[in-house]
Scaffold this active site. Structure first.
Site, PDB file in Angstrom:
ATOM      1  N   GLU A 260     -71.081 -32.478  12.325  1.00 13.51           N
ATOM      2  CA  GLU A 260     -69.709 -32.738  11.851  1.00 13.51           C
ATOM      3  C   GLU A 260     -69.026 -31.429  11.491  1.00 13.51           C
ATOM      4  OE1 GLU A 260     -69.196 -35.758   8.841  1.00 13.51           O
ATOM      5  OE2 GLU A 260     -70.798 -36.972   9.668  1.00 13.51           O
TER       6      GLU A 260
ATOM      7  N   HIS B 284     -65.743 -39.585  11.555  1.00 17.52           N
ATOM      8  CA  HIS B 284     -66.543 -40.791  11.347  1.00 17.52           C
ATOM      9  C   HIS B 284     -67.961 -40.547  11.891  1.00 17.52           C
ATOM     10  CE1 HIS B 284     -67.360 -45.034  10.845  1.00 17.52           C
ATOM     11  NE2 HIS B 284     -67.911 -45.013  12.043  1.00 17.52           N
TER      12      HIS B 284
ATOM     13  N   ILE C 288     -58.743 -47.258   2.399  1.00 19.13           N
ATOM     14  CA  ILE C 288     -58.047 -47.521   3.655  1.00 19.13           C
ATOM     15  C   ILE C 288     -56.552 -47.343   3.431  1.00 19.13           C
ATOM     16  CG2 ILE C 288     -57.493 -49.319   5.340  1.00 19.13           C
ATOM     17  CD1 ILE C 288     -60.358 -50.354   4.930  1.00 19.13           C
ATOM     18  N   LEU C 289     -55.928 -46.544   4.281  1.00 19.41           N
ATOM     19  CA  LEU C 289     -54.488 -46.287   4.136  1.00 19.41           C
ATOM     20  C   LEU C 289     -53.702 -47.467   4.723  1.00 19.41           C
ATOM     21  CD1 LEU C 289     -54.625 -42.560   5.273  1.00 19.41           C
ATOM     22  CD2 LEU C 289     -54.233 -43.364   2.933  1.00 19.41           C
TER      23      LEU C 289
ATOM     24  N   MET D 255     -62.781 -42.811   1.060  1.00 20.59           N
ATOM     25  CA  MET D 255     -63.281 -44.178   1.133  1.00 20.59           C
ATOM     26  C   MET D 255     -62.219 -45.256   0.902  1.00 20.59           C
ATOM     27  SD  MET D 255     -66.288 -43.626   2.044  1.00 20.59           S
ATOM     28  CE  MET D 255     -67.256 -45.116   1.816  1.00 20.59           C
TER      29      MET D 255
ATOM     30  N   GLY E 274     -67.802 -33.740  -0.200  1.00 16.03           N
ATOM     31  CA  GLY E 274     -66.840 -32.708   0.198  1.00 16.03           C
ATOM     32  C   GLY E 274     -67.407 -31.583   1.047  1.00 16.03           C
ATOM     33  N   SER E 275     -68.540 -31.835   1.734  1.00 16.30           N
ATOM     34  CA  SER E 275     -69.082 -30.742   2.555  1.00 16.30           C
ATOM     35  C   SER E 275     -68.152 -30.445   3.740  1.00 16.30           C
ATOM     36  CB  SER E 275     -70.500 -31.065   3.042  1.00 16.30           C
ATOM     37  OG  SER E 275     -70.478 -32.072   4.018  1.00 16.30           O
ATOM     38  N   ASN E 276     -67.518 -31.467   4.280  1.00 19.20           N
ATOM     39  CA  ASN E 276     -66.553 -31.211   5.362  1.00 19.20           C
ATOM     40  C   ASN E 276     -65.343 -30.448   4.843  1.00 19.20           C
ATOM     41  OD1 ASN E 276     -67.202 -32.393   8.136  1.00 19.20           O
ATOM     42  ND2 ASN E 276     -67.810 -34.067   6.773  1.00 19.20           N
TER      43      ASN E 276
HETATM   44  C1  GRF Z   1     -69.286 -37.750   6.509  1.00 21.78           C
HETATM   45  O1  GRF Z   1     -70.469 -38.222   7.069  1.00 21.78           O
HETATM   46  C2  GRF Z   1     -68.099 -38.296   7.251  1.00 21.78           C
HETATM   47  O2  GRF Z   1     -68.338 -38.474   8.607  1.00 21.78           O
HETATM   48  C3  GRF Z   1     -67.901 -39.624   6.584  1.00 21.78           C
HETATM   49  O3  GRF Z   1     -68.176 -39.404   5.235  1.00 21.78           O
HETATM   50  C4  GRF Z   1     -69.079 -38.300   5.107  1.00 21.78           C
HETATM   51  C5  GRF Z   1     -68.427 -37.305   4.202  1.00 21.78           C
HETATM   52  O4  GRF Z   1     -69.277 -36.242   3.879  1.00 21.78           O
HETATM   53  N1  GRF Z   1     -66.580 -40.138   6.840  1.00 21.78           N
HETATM   54  P1  GRF Z   1     -68.754 -35.023   3.012  1.00 21.78           P
HETATM   55  O5  GRF Z   1     -68.123 -35.622   1.749  1.00 21.78           O
HETATM   56  O6  GRF Z   1     -67.745 -34.277   3.815  1.00 21.78           O
HETATM   57  O7  GRF Z   1     -69.972 -34.207   2.697  1.00 21.78           O
END
Ligand code: GRF
Length: 194
Positions: free
Chosen positions: A179, A114, A97-98, A95, A20-22
């Site tokens: 990202e 991605h 697929i929709l 993770m 969940g860092s994003n």
């Molecule tokens: C990221 O590398 C994103 O590109 C991929 O999964 C990872 C998720 O990282 N789809 P986080 O959970 O947001 O840290």
């Protein structure tokens, strides 16, 4: 006629499965003064996803979805999206697929990040594949989601140089930093057209 001051912020749901860092990064952006969006829903297919802690910390509605039956799972997700009046879905390490049915219902309103320079290296283990193929660069892409995996229209990309002796973990860390810059930029672009 009264002047409209500031358009209504768009409601965003972030779908996660893990760290969940994003998500955390998007939440931080959403809290900035000039932000045009608010994150009001976090969906996870994993009860133990670390990202759920950020939803808790920032008091964002969160829902863990049981994925034993995909039809039911997506029905539950759609209910949550409706209840929270969601305008746009951001996949961030989700993770699952929709289904194409689901995607049709949110056509043009689902984006994903991605960790590769699409169209190269769809799916998993992207950095290892790039290293194995002696690529000069890996990177990340934000794209619209369509019914083919990691194949929707590209919104924005960022290259990251592959260094001599890079392991996929080392590379993944550097890409993840990018990202966190790329996803908010992509969102800004998408929101102006929404
Ligand atoms: C990221 O590398 C994103 O590109 C991929 O999964 C990872 C998720 O990282 N789809 P986080 O959970 O947001 O840290």
């Amino acid at each position: 006629m009264p002047r409209l001051i500031g358009a209504k912020k768009k409601n965003i749901a972030v779908f996660i499965s893990g760290n969940g860092s994003n998500l955390q990064n998007l939440i931080k952006f959403s809290l900035k003064k000039k932000s045009k969006f608010v994150i009001n829903l976090v969906i996870s297919n994993k009860f133990k996803a670390n990202g759920l802690n950020y939803a808790k910390k920032y008091k964002i509605n969160k829902k863990v979805i049981n994925y034993k039956n995909i039809k039911n799972a997506e029905k539950n997700i759609l209910n949550e999206l409706k209840r929270n009046k969601i305008d746009l879905i951001c996949l961030a390490g989700f993770m699952k697929i929709l289904s194409s049915d689901f995607i049709k219902k949110f056509k043009g309103k689902i984006i994903n990040i991605h960790p590769s320079l699409l169209p190269k290296y769809k799916g998993l283990k992207t950095h290892q594949k790039a290293i194995n193929n002696n690529e000069k660069y890996s990177g990340c892409t934000v794209h619209y989601v369509n019914s083919k995996l990691d194949s929707g229209k590209i919104i924005i990309q960022k290259k990251v140089k592959i260094l001599k002796n890079d392991t996929s973990d080392m590379l993944a860390k550097r890409v993840l930093k990018q990202e966190h810059i790329l996803y908010p930029k992509a969102l800004k672009k998408v929101l102006t057209n929404l």
